[in-house]
Design a protein around this motif. Structure first.
Motif, PDB file in Angstrom:
ATOM      1  N   ALA A 159       0.970  -1.312   0.048  1.00 53.40           N
ATOM      2  CA  ALA A 159       0.019   0.081  -0.103  1.00 53.40           C
ATOM      3  C   ALA A 159       0.768   1.219   0.107  1.00 53.40           C
ATOM      4  N   PHE A 160       2.033   1.197   0.848  1.00 50.89           N
ATOM      5  CA  PHE A 160       2.763   2.401   0.972  1.00 50.89           C
ATOM      6  C   PHE A 160       3.965   2.398   0.184  1.00 50.89           C
ATOM      7  N   GLY A 161       4.335   1.510  -0.361  1.00 53.95           N
ATOM      8  CA  GLY A 161       5.577   1.395  -1.396  1.00 53.95           C
ATOM      9  C   GLY A 161       6.691   1.035  -0.296  1.00 53.95           C
ATOM     10  N   GLY A 190       0.462   2.751   9.866  1.00 55.99           N
ATOM     11  CA  GLY A 190       0.465   1.646   8.950  1.00 55.99           C
ATOM     12  C   GLY A 190      -1.106   1.189   8.462  1.00 55.99           C
ATOM     13  N   LEU A 191      -1.766   2.242   8.714  1.00 55.61           N
ATOM     14  CA  LEU A 191      -3.350   1.703   8.578  1.00 55.61           C
ATOM     15  C   LEU A 191      -3.452   1.530   6.903  1.00 55.61           C
ATOM     16  N   ALA A 192      -3.876   0.422   6.581  1.00 55.78           N
ATOM     17  CA  ALA A 192      -4.419   0.152   5.151  1.00 55.78           C
ATOM     18  C   ALA A 192      -5.129  -0.953   5.004  1.00 55.78           C
ATOM     19  N   HIS A 234     -10.035  -5.404  -1.133  1.00 54.09           N
ATOM     20  CA  HIS A 234     -11.222  -5.203  -0.368  1.00 54.09           C
ATOM     21  C   HIS A 234     -11.580  -3.759  -0.081  1.00 54.09           C
ATOM     22  N   ARG A 235     -10.803  -3.051  -0.910  1.00 53.85           N
ATOM     23  CA  ARG A 235     -11.172  -1.598  -0.654  1.00 53.85           C
ATOM     24  C   ARG A 235     -12.674  -0.954  -1.154  1.00 53.85           C
ATOM     25  N   GLY A 236     -12.980  -0.096  -0.589  1.00 52.65           N
ATOM     26  CA  GLY A 236     -14.449   0.387  -1.119  1.00 52.65           C
ATOM     27  C   GLY A 236     -15.734  -0.440  -0.524  1.00 52.65           C
ATOM     28  N   ASP A 237     -15.386  -1.190   0.309  1.00 55.63           N
ATOM     29  CA  ASP A 237     -16.369  -2.186   1.238  1.00 55.63           C
ATOM     30  C   ASP A 237     -16.702  -1.764   2.628  1.00 55.63           C
ATOM     31  N   GLY A 238     -16.212  -0.535   3.012  1.00 58.99           N
ATOM     32  CA  GLY A 238     -16.510  -0.070   4.326  1.00 58.99           C
ATOM     33  C   GLY A 238     -15.544  -0.436   5.519  1.00 58.99           C
ATOM     34  N   LEU A 239     -14.253  -1.474   4.994  1.00 61.10           N
ATOM     35  CA  LEU A 239     -13.458  -1.829   5.974  1.00 61.10           C
ATOM     36  C   LEU A 239     -12.546  -0.774   7.003  1.00 61.10           C
ATOM     37  N   PHE A 240     -12.505   0.449   6.151  1.00 60.91           N
ATOM     38  CA  PHE A 240     -11.898   1.385   6.785  1.00 60.91           C
ATOM     39  C   PHE A 240     -12.542   1.797   8.200  1.00 60.91           C
ATOM     40  N   GLY A 241     -13.761   2.158   8.068  1.00 62.39           N
ATOM     41  CA  GLY A 241     -14.866   2.566   9.135  1.00 62.39           C
ATOM     42  C   GLY A 241     -14.608   1.624  10.185  1.00 62.39           C
ATOM     43  N   PRO A 251      -2.424  12.293   8.347  1.00 61.13           N
ATOM     44  CA  PRO A 251      -3.238  11.474   7.331  1.00 61.13           C
ATOM     45  C   PRO A 251      -3.036  12.026   5.920  1.00 61.13           C
ATOM     46  N   SER A 252      -3.077  10.951   4.923  1.00 62.23           N
ATOM     47  CA  SER A 252      -2.812  11.471   3.718  1.00 62.23           C
ATOM     48  C   SER A 252      -4.290  11.950   3.134  1.00 62.23           C
ATOM     49  N   ASN A 253      -5.346  11.502   3.817  1.00 57.88           N
ATOM     50  CA  ASN A 253      -6.576  12.097   3.280  1.00 57.88           C
ATOM     51  C   ASN A 253      -7.402  12.473   4.690  1.00 57.88           C
ATOM     52  N   ALA A 263     -10.200  13.966   5.143  1.00 57.78           N
ATOM     53  CA  ALA A 263     -11.674  13.808   5.431  1.00 57.78           C
ATOM     54  C   ALA A 263     -12.220  12.593   5.719  1.00 57.78           C
ATOM     55  N   ILE A 264     -11.254  11.763   5.519  1.00 56.16           N
ATOM     56  CA  ILE A 264     -11.957  10.234   5.777  1.00 56.16           C
ATOM     57  C   ILE A 264     -11.788   9.895   7.274  1.00 56.16           C
ATOM     58  N   TYR A 265     -10.686  10.590   7.978  1.00 52.14           N
ATOM     59  CA  TYR A 265     -10.452  10.497   9.492  1.00 52.14           C
ATOM     60  C   TYR A 265     -11.489  11.542  10.201  1.00 52.14           C
ATOM     61  N   ARG A 266     -11.842  12.736   9.616  1.00 50.69           N
ATOM     62  CA  ARG A 266     -12.670  13.808  10.285  1.00 50.69           C
ATOM     63  C   ARG A 266     -13.828  12.958  10.477  1.00 50.69           C
ATOM     64  N   ARG A 267     -14.270  12.182   9.719  1.00 57.20           N
ATOM     65  CA  ARG A 267     -15.722  11.404   9.849  1.00 57.20           C
ATOM     66  C   ARG A 267     -15.760  10.886  11.314  1.00 57.20           C
ATOM     67  N   TYR A 268     -14.524  10.339  11.698  1.00 53.12           N
ATOM     68  CA  TYR A 268     -14.536   9.595  12.838  1.00 53.12           C
ATOM     69  C   TYR A 268     -13.971  10.478  14.373  1.00 53.12           C
TER      70      TYR A 268
HETATM   71  C1  LIG Z   1      -7.651   4.795   2.165  1.00 54.18           C
HETATM   72  C2  LIG Z   1      -8.219   3.254   2.690  1.00 54.18           C
HETATM   73  C3  LIG Z   1      -7.473   2.972   3.992  1.00 54.18           C
HETATM   74  C4  LIG Z   1      -9.591   3.345   2.623  1.00 54.18           C
HETATM   75  O1  LIG Z   1     -10.174   2.099   2.779  1.00 54.18           O
HETATM   76  P1  LIG Z   1     -11.671   1.448   2.235  1.00 54.18           P
HETATM   77  O2  LIG Z   1     -11.862   0.419   3.259  1.00 54.18           O
HETATM   78  O3  LIG Z   1     -11.349   1.495   0.922  1.00 54.18           O
HETATM   79  O4  LIG Z   1     -12.434   2.555   2.576  1.00 54.18           O
HETATM   80  P2  LIG Z   1     -14.180   2.569   2.712  1.00 54.18           P
HETATM   81  O5  LIG Z   1     -14.465   1.617   1.841  1.00 54.18           O
HETATM   82  O6  LIG Z   1     -14.178   2.314   4.225  1.00 54.18           O
HETATM   83  O7  LIG Z   1     -14.530   3.960   2.464  1.00 54.18           O
HETATM   84  C5  LIG Z   1     -14.543   5.038   3.234  1.00 54.18           C
HETATM   85  C6  LIG Z   1     -14.792   6.383   2.563  1.00 54.18           C
HETATM   86  O8  LIG Z   1     -13.471   6.889   2.494  1.00 54.18           O
HETATM   87  C7  LIG Z   1     -13.748   7.259   0.944  1.00 54.18           C
HETATM   88  N1  LIG Z   1     -12.340   7.166   0.549  1.00 54.18           N
HETATM   89  C8  LIG Z   1     -11.614   5.592   0.198  1.00 54.18           C
HETATM   90  N2  LIG Z   1     -10.325   5.809  -0.226  1.00 54.18           N
HETATM   91  C9  LIG Z   1     -10.203   7.327  -0.564  1.00 54.18           C
HETATM   92  C10 LIG Z   1      -9.557   7.980  -1.373  1.00 54.18           C
HETATM   93  N3  LIG Z   1      -8.299   7.504  -1.564  1.00 54.18           N
HETATM   94  N4  LIG Z   1      -9.559   9.263  -1.527  1.00 54.18           N
HETATM   95  C11 LIG Z   1     -10.773  10.011  -1.171  1.00 54.18           C
HETATM   96  N5  LIG Z   1     -11.757   9.189  -0.390  1.00 54.18           N
HETATM   97  C12 LIG Z   1     -11.711   7.934  -0.224  1.00 54.18           C
HETATM   98  C13 LIG Z   1     -14.658   6.421   0.256  1.00 54.18           C
HETATM   99  O9  LIG Z   1     -15.285   6.890  -0.907  1.00 54.18           O
HETATM  100  C14 LIG Z   1     -15.782   6.079   1.614  1.00 54.18           C
HETATM  101  O10 LIG Z   1     -16.529   7.418   1.356  1.00 54.18           O
HETATM  102  P3  LIG Z   1     -18.296   6.923   1.011  1.00 54.18           P
HETATM  103  O11 LIG Z   1     -18.747   6.136   2.638  1.00 54.18           O
HETATM  104  O12 LIG Z   1     -18.733   8.428   1.341  1.00 54.18           O
HETATM  105  O13 LIG Z   1     -18.184   6.351   0.128  1.00 54.18           O
HETATM  106  C15 LIG Z   1      -7.758   2.448   1.504  1.00 54.18           C
HETATM  107  O14 LIG Z   1      -8.026   2.889   0.274  1.00 54.18           O
HETATM  108  C16 LIG Z   1      -6.197   2.225   1.628  1.00 54.18           C
HETATM  109  O15 LIG Z   1      -5.470   1.409   2.281  1.00 54.18           O
HETATM  110  N6  LIG Z   1      -5.323   2.952   0.849  1.00 54.18           N
HETATM  111  C17 LIG Z   1      -3.736   2.751   0.815  1.00 54.18           C
HETATM  112  C18 LIG Z   1      -3.327   3.264   1.989  1.00 54.18           C
HETATM  113  C19 LIG Z   1      -3.752   4.295   2.728  1.00 54.18           C
HETATM  114  O16 LIG Z   1      -4.007   5.312   2.057  1.00 54.18           O
HETATM  115  N7  LIG Z   1      -3.757   4.438   3.778  1.00 54.18           N
HETATM  116  C20 LIG Z   1      -4.334   5.400   4.819  1.00 54.18           C
HETATM  117  C21 LIG Z   1      -3.016   6.125   5.279  1.00 54.18           C
HETATM  118  S1  LIG Z   1      -3.312   7.654   6.046  1.00 54.18           S
END
Ligand SMILES: CC(C)(COP(=O)(O)OP(=O)(O)OC[C@H]1O[C@@H](n2cnc3c(N)ncnc32)[C@H](O)[C@@H]1OP(=O)(O)O)[C@@H](O)C(=O)NCCC(=O)NCCS
Length: 410
Positions: free
Chosen positions: A21-23, A84-86, A91-98, A120-122, A124-129
């Motif tokens: 995931a991170f290279g 190291g959160l990945a 399995h991405r896009g299936d809600g595992l992140f949350g 954070p790299s992003n 917004a996704i962490y802000r939700r939590y």
């Molecule tokens: C980022 C990552 C952890 C998201 O995990 P995921 O299980 O695919 O995410 P989810 O399916 O639970 O989606 C969570 C939300 O984040 C959004 N999202 C996921 N990846 C995103 C990205 N790269 N950019 C913007 N939004 C993203 C999704 O659209 C979703 O939003 P929604 O609920 O409005 O549809 C995953 O893509 C990943 O492992 N990426 C590579 C490693 C990484 O970036 N880790 C985070 C480092 S800080």
């Protein structure tokens, strides 16, 4: 599907997933390859076999929680650093992140870590939590020629930092960052006690009696196209004169390189000592730091109260980012200050002598409780921060201090 602890047996599978995931290379067959998670951290993950279409022996999602400690205005709080959160690409896009991040928050709570932090790299996704951007790691590009004219400071001399003198630098770092907000304590086992290595060099500034007054640490770079030949990690001094003495030492490099990149804290006092107006912001992207309050009362109790501040308020915290009971962020608390100490605990119904009530959402709590900001700052970000005037004045005074800074290592 459930989140479970990852052990040494899962390490190679987890590490393969995260290096994908991170290279960055990870060759488990190489003799020097790590075989287990480093001490001082908890690793959790979700088995792919527990999600639809997943295979045995694959980790679908994982993260590590580093057991750090951070400064809070003269106090110290334990803090779960998320690393190291990945999520596995299958399995991405299936809600595992949350699910994983909610489990991280619950685990921080269970392990007595009242704060959590991540880069954070992003955002917004962490802000939700409930994570909130509280700091950014800023650097300045400083022309070294500007520093050449700084006069020598009396009764100060420089001492190389070696294995023998490194403990003095650590001790000084703890002393000089103690009243900051958010600074990592950088303690073992997460941080090595020895020299950082990799070209890292440093000088201590001492007086004639051998008492330490500051330090400067840097890595010399080969000449790069941007003209930056020195990466200055830290410049910390007890007084303005000490910071000037360290800047003068930095100026001695002007014969071999033109520019230094100087990493600074928020409102860093070195800014007041920099001569000339030649310094400019580093054009590279600024890494953000997000924090989340896991346990509101414990975070409040971790800092001392300003001397002379007395009073009590009722604090209502709402958290709709995780299911109720995930952590101790939400609730109704009584917060009081007296004799330099803060008390915070569940509301026992006391109504006498309260300055008033404050209502915050978890985003505002995460912004404010790490210090250096006022309730008005939370409102400016459109966060919920409603308070009786006297209660607001009290909480603003309680949490005063420099804006948080996080510098990740020496
Ligand atoms: C980022 C990552 C952890 C998201 O995990 P995921 O299980 O695919 O995410 P989810 O399916 O639970 O989606 C969570 C939300 O984040 C959004 N999202 C996921 N990846 C995103 C990205 N790269 N950019 C913007 N939004 C993203 C999704 O659209 C979703 O939003 P929604 O609920 O409005 O549809 C995953 O893509 C990943 O492992 N990426 C590579 C490693 C990484 O970036 N880790 C985070 C480092 S800080």
């Amino acid at each position: 599907m459930s989140v479970r602890d990852l052990t040494a047996e899962d390490f190679v599978v987890y590490k393969t997933m995260t290096s994908g995931a991170f290279g960055g290379p990870f060759d488990p067959s190489s003799p020097g390859a790590a075989r287990d998670f480093s001490p001082g951290q908890t690793a959790i993950g979700i088995d792919a076999a527990s999600v639809p279409g997943g295979l045995d022996g694959v980790i679908a999602a994982g993260a590590r929680i580093r057991h750090d400690r951070v400064t809070l205005g003269g106090g110290v709080a334990r803090c779960g650093g998320v690393a190291g959160l990945a999520v596995h690409p299958a399995h991405r896009g299936d809600g595992l992140f949350g699910q994983l991040l909610t489990a991280v928050i619950a685990r921080c709570d269970a392990e007595g870590l009242p704060l959590s932090m991540l880069y954070p790299s992003n955002p917004a996704i962490y802000r939700r939590y409930g994570y909130q951007v509280v700091a950014r790691s800023e650097s300045l590009i400083v022309p070294l020629v500007d520093l050449q004219r700084i006069a020598a400071v009396p009764d100060r001399r420089l001492v190389p930092v070696t294995e023998a003198t490194m403990p003095r630098l650590r001790e000084l770092y703890h002393r000089l960052s103690a009243h900051d907000n958010g600074m990592l304590r950088r303690e073992a086992p997460l941080f090595d006690e020895g020299l950082p290595g990799g070209g890292w060099s440093a000088l201590l500034l001492e007086d004639g009696s051998g008492t330490d007054h500051g330090y400067l640490s840097w890595t010399r770079r080969g000449e790069a196209a941007d003209g930056v030949g020195l990466e200055v990690h830290e410049l910390m001094g007890r007084t303005r004169a000490d910071r000037l003495a360290l800047l003068r030492s930095l100026g001695s490099w002007s014969t071999v390189t033109e520019l230094a990149r100087l990493r600074v804290r928020s409102e860093d006092p070195v800014l007041d000592a920099l001569p000339g107006g030649g310094a400019r912001p580093d054009p590279d992207p600024v890494p953000l730091v997000m924090m989340r309050v896991i346990d509101t009362a414990a975070t409040l109790r971790a800092r001392p109260a300003p001397g002379g501040l007395h009073g009590a308020v009722r604090l209502l915290v709402e958290d709709d980012t995780v299911p109720a009971g995930t952590c101790h962020g939400a609730g109704t608390f009584l917060v009081s200050a007296a004799d330099g100490r803060i008390s915070a605990g569940p509301d026992d119904g006391t109504t006498e002598d309260l300055l008033g009530t404050i209502r915050l959402d978890i985003h505002a709590v995460s912004l404010l409780l790490v210090g250096g900001r006022r309730l008005a700052d939370a409102r400016r970000l459109d966060l919920t921060a409603v308070a009786d005037p006297a209660a607001e004045t009290f909480l603003d005074a309680l949490l005063a201090g420099p804006r948080p800074s996080v510098l990740d290592a020496f």
